[in-house]
Design an enzyme around this catalytic site. Sequence first.
Site, short mmCIF file in Angstrom:
data_model
loop_
_atom_site.label_atom_id
_atom_site.label_comp_id
_atom_site.label_asym_id
_atom_site.label_seq_id
_atom_site.Cartn_x
_atom_site.Cartn_y
_atom_site.Cartn_z
N ASP A 159 -23.16 -39.15 22.21
CA ASP A 159 -23.21 -40.37 23.00
C ASP A 159 -24.65 -40.77 23.33
O ASP A 159 -25.29 -40.14 24.17
CB ASP A 159 -22.42 -40.17 24.29
CG ASP A 159 -22.27 -41.45 25.08
OD1 ASP A 159 -22.64 -42.52 24.55
OD2 ASP A 159 -21.81 -41.40 26.23
N ASP A 364 -25.36 -48.38 20.57
CA ASP A 364 -24.62 -47.32 21.25
C ASP A 364 -23.72 -46.58 20.26
O ASP A 364 -22.95 -47.20 19.54
CB ASP A 364 -23.77 -47.96 22.36
CG ASP A 364 -22.99 -46.93 23.17
OD1 ASP A 364 -23.42 -45.76 23.24
OD2 ASP A 364 -21.95 -47.30 23.74
#
Length: 490
Positions: A159, A364
């Site tokens: 992440d 992201d």
Amino acid sequence: MAGAATHLPSFLFSLMHHHHHLLLLSLLLIATSVGIVHGLEEKKIVALHQLLWEDKSTSRISSPQRTRREKGATVMEIRHHSHYSGHIESYNDYLKKLLVSDEARVSSLQSQISNAASGEVYRDSLQAQIPLTSGAKLQTLNYIVTIGLGSKNMTVIVDTGSDLTWVQCKPCLYCYNQEDPLFDPSTSSYYQAIPCNSTTCDYLRAASGSTGVCGSDRSSCNYALSYGDGSSSRGVLSRERIDLGGTTVEGFIFGCGQNNQGLFGGTSGLMGLGRTQLSLISQTHDRFGGIFSYCLPTRLYNSSGSLVLGGDPSVYRNFTPISYTRMILDPQQAPFYFLNLTGVEVGGVALQASGFSNGKILIDSGTVITRLVPSVYKALKSEFVRQFSSYPSAPGFSILDTCFNLSSYEEVRVPKLRLEFEGGVEVNVDVTGIFYFVKKDASQVCLAIASLSYEDEVGIIGNYQQKNHRIVYDTVNLKVGFAEETCSYS
Ligand SMILES: *[C@@H]1O[C@H](CO)[C@@H](O)[C@H](O)[C@H]1NC(C)=O
Ligand SMILES: *[C@@H]1O[C@H](CO)[C@@H](O)[C@H](O)[C@H]1NC(C)=O
Ligand SMILES: *[C@@H]1O[C@H](CO)[C@@H](O)[C@H](O)[C@H]1NC(C)=O
Ligand SMILES: *[C@@H]1O[C@H](CO)[C@@H](O)[C@H](O)[C@H]1NC(C)=O
Ligand SMILES: *[C@@H]1O[C@H](CO)[C@@H](O)[C@H](O)[C@H]1NC(C)=O
């Protein structure tokens, strides 16, 4: 290049299945050369073969633990998160759920971006390289890597939109089901809980979305992370020896999660690759120099890409030259990586939209579907539909509103999608990142990009559109690089 006759690959779209229950989409590269460029129109011919539950003929089994170590960098295999255990609804409900959770993440990111309160800027650096895989088996469309923690291997979600790495730990107040055995601090001689009165605990207080508080005994530093979809992890900030693709890092700060809930599938937790002091990148700066990169594979199963910690380019394979664009720093939004999206081309046609005037966009690894501000999405949709108008449309699905019924086609001509970033950096979205198959018979195939609700929200480049690229995050020189890399072979 525009107008030149080039040989483009054609692609087979197939669906696969896992454990006889879970049907998932796989977009599989076939190595034949068919391709056409007509003037400004740039399209790929895509073969839509019969969609399969499983594709055994073309996949090779990869070693999930393969690692390479190269000078100044470490390489880890990255895979889709695709373990599944337990009850599964219909494929359709499953896909819907994935998109709902993606939407929840996006809402959470938007609120963090607009409400950013912390004025502190952390500039640190670290490096390591880890294999990344698709997380579909674990009921997420995120990507996972395996790291060593103490003497155990743990599979975690990669992440770039958060900082603190955490895993589920004993004793559990509440732990969701995970595939690996739970981490048990009492069995590790390297494990240490971080004291509440330490400066490390102060970092936690400053880190986005988390709070550091003293435990009831006033000794431990307790963290609480919450993700926008209702997922959360709470536990004790700790140190442990970790292994990243063969490189050992002592005293790594992580969250030992004792109360964890949410959509983490069967993973053990999450690896935070954001920009603040507590992120893995910051903590390993001495080792890896604040540079990391990854290539996300397109296949759900039995294929892997890599997460590379460190900047030695010799570890990348089969890639085109890397083009770098400026990373936009926003001290108010410390963990995030922002870029400047200056244009989008669909089939060689440059879109006109007011939304390019600002252009700030988040990249992201934890968001699946790319989100664009309404003016840009509207222009994209209209140009895509215009170029794809010979194919029948189909109803929208969840957040995806541009869908087609391709069930009677074996091949389709898909307009190329190109993103342009500040500095003239052009990124061609891999053909597997253009469509999302909602129905296995291809009767509902949707453009895999969605609109934000408001023009002042910040766009997000999701992982679905990042596949088959080497994406290099250089937190020292504040730039992000892109190169095409086929990393979906096993
Ligand atoms: C992936 O590999 C496993 C063995 O590791 C095999 O059982 C499975 O069938 C393969 N899946 C596909 C889709 O090829
Ligand atoms: C963890 O993974 C490494 C790398 O493949 C492997 O050599 C090691 O045996 C694994 N350790 C455990 C405890 O499973
Ligand atoms: C933290 O608290 C412990 C125990 O109360 C004390 O021994 C230690 O010196 C303190 N450390 C700092 C940095 O204040
Ligand atoms: C993005 O680049 C354009 C063109 O160079 C510039 O006008 C704009 O201000 C930049 N946006 C941001 C957020 O830096
Ligand atoms: C999709 O197209 C096929 C062939 O034209 C048609 O038979 C089918 O009913 C359509 N499916 C849907 C869901 O519209």
